[in-house]
Design a protein around this motif. Sequence first.
Motif, mmCIF file in Angstrom:
data_model
loop_
_atom_site.group_PDB
_atom_site.id
_atom_site.type_symbol
_atom_site.label_atom_id
_atom_site.label_comp_id
_atom_site.label_asym_id
_atom_site.label_seq_id
_atom_site.Cartn_x
_atom_site.Cartn_y
_atom_site.Cartn_z
ATOM 1 N N ARG A 1 17.235 -32.291 -31.290
ATOM 2 C CA ARG A 1 16.202 -33.336 -31.297
ATOM 3 C C ARG A 1 16.159 -34.061 -32.647
ATOM 4 N NH1 ARG A 1 12.658 -33.090 -27.191
ATOM 5 N NH2 ARG A 1 12.780 -31.269 -25.843
ATOM 6 N N ALA A 2 16.287 -33.290 -33.714
ATOM 7 C CA ALA A 2 16.277 -33.903 -35.050
ATOM 8 C C ALA A 2 17.450 -34.870 -35.201
ATOM 9 C CB ALA A 2 16.326 -32.809 -36.122
ATOM 10 N N THR B 1 19.803 -40.323 -34.937
ATOM 11 C CA THR B 1 20.733 -41.241 -34.275
ATOM 12 C C THR B 1 20.010 -42.506 -33.829
ATOM 13 O OG1 THR B 1 22.102 -39.397 -33.516
ATOM 14 C CG2 THR B 1 22.335 -41.487 -32.330
ATOM 15 N N GLU B 2 18.859 -42.340 -33.225
ATOM 16 C CA GLU B 2 18.101 -43.496 -32.756
ATOM 17 C C GLU B 2 17.626 -44.362 -33.919
ATOM 18 O OE1 GLU B 2 15.090 -42.408 -29.893
ATOM 19 O OE2 GLU B 2 16.612 -41.778 -28.453
ATOM 20 N N GLU B 3 17.130 -43.740 -34.969
ATOM 21 C CA GLU B 3 16.618 -44.531 -36.089
ATOM 22 C C GLU B 3 17.733 -45.276 -36.813
ATOM 23 O OE1 GLU B 3 13.927 -42.305 -38.599
ATOM 24 O OE2 GLU B 3 12.503 -42.046 -36.957
ATOM 25 N N ASP C 1 10.945 -40.806 -43.425
ATOM 26 C CA ASP C 1 10.944 -39.549 -44.174
ATOM 27 C C ASP C 1 10.739 -38.364 -43.232
ATOM 28 O OD1 ASP C 1 11.343 -40.873 -46.577
ATOM 29 O OD2 ASP C 1 9.206 -40.911 -47.082
ATOM 30 N N THR C 2 9.916 -38.544 -42.219
ATOM 31 C CA THR C 2 9.664 -37.469 -41.260
ATOM 32 C C THR C 2 10.958 -37.054 -40.571
ATOM 33 O OG1 THR C 2 7.420 -38.301 -40.895
ATOM 34 C CG2 THR C 2 8.340 -36.831 -39.198
ATOM 35 N N THR C 3 11.722 -38.022 -40.135
ATOM 36 C CA THR C 3 12.988 -37.725 -39.460
ATOM 37 C C THR C 3 13.974 -37.083 -40.426
ATOM 38 O OG1 THR C 3 12.659 -39.496 -37.861
ATOM 39 C CG2 THR C 3 14.943 -38.764 -38.216
ATOM 40 N N VAL D 1 15.640 -33.259 -40.122
ATOM 41 C CA VAL D 1 17.081 -32.993 -40.137
ATOM 42 C C VAL D 1 17.415 -32.024 -41.273
ATOM 43 C CG1 VAL D 1 19.359 -34.060 -40.523
ATOM 44 C CG2 VAL D 1 17.732 -35.142 -38.986
ATOM 45 N N SER D 2 16.735 -32.174 -42.401
ATOM 46 C CA SER D 2 16.969 -31.309 -43.567
ATOM 47 C C SER D 2 16.592 -29.855 -43.316
ATOM 48 C CB SER D 2 16.181 -31.827 -44.775
ATOM 49 O OG SER D 2 16.638 -33.103 -45.139
#
Length: 152
Positions: free
Chosen positions: A92-93, A98-100, A111-113, A117-118
């Motif tokens: 999901r991350a 990918t979408e952003e 930053d949330t995305t 991912v981090s």
Amino acid sequence: MSTITKYQKRVNIKALEPDCWKSIIDIEAYLSQTSLDKKLRELIKIRASQINKCAYCIDLHTKDAIKLGETERRIFALSAWEESPLFSDKERAVLKLTEEITEITKTGVTDTTYDKVSEFFKEKEIAQIIIAINHMNFLNRIAVSTKLMHSN
């Protein structure tokens, strides 16, 4: 000026720009040698291609994903991944990233995305994921702008 039908190819970039095409293939070859999960890379390719409406790449990468063991059920659910329980938090991350990136003019990469991912990937892996996403977007744009079409 010639009339181009809906499904007729335009220029053949691979034939007209072989040196550039080699560089494009070299990026894919590099990415295939990284530690990134191959099925996850195919999910990136399919999702970016869905957003970009690249029929050629959707066809190609869904077949590749199935060969790697991805299920048709998950591929069918990919366009609604946020609503589907079939994807892990890690996936999901990456799908959100990918979408952003694919729709970068909407919000950029939040930053949330990036922080999400981090949680799952080291910096080098994040760099490789960003390269993979952007590489797929580049290929989608080549295929769509040249009207590259898969066969029936």
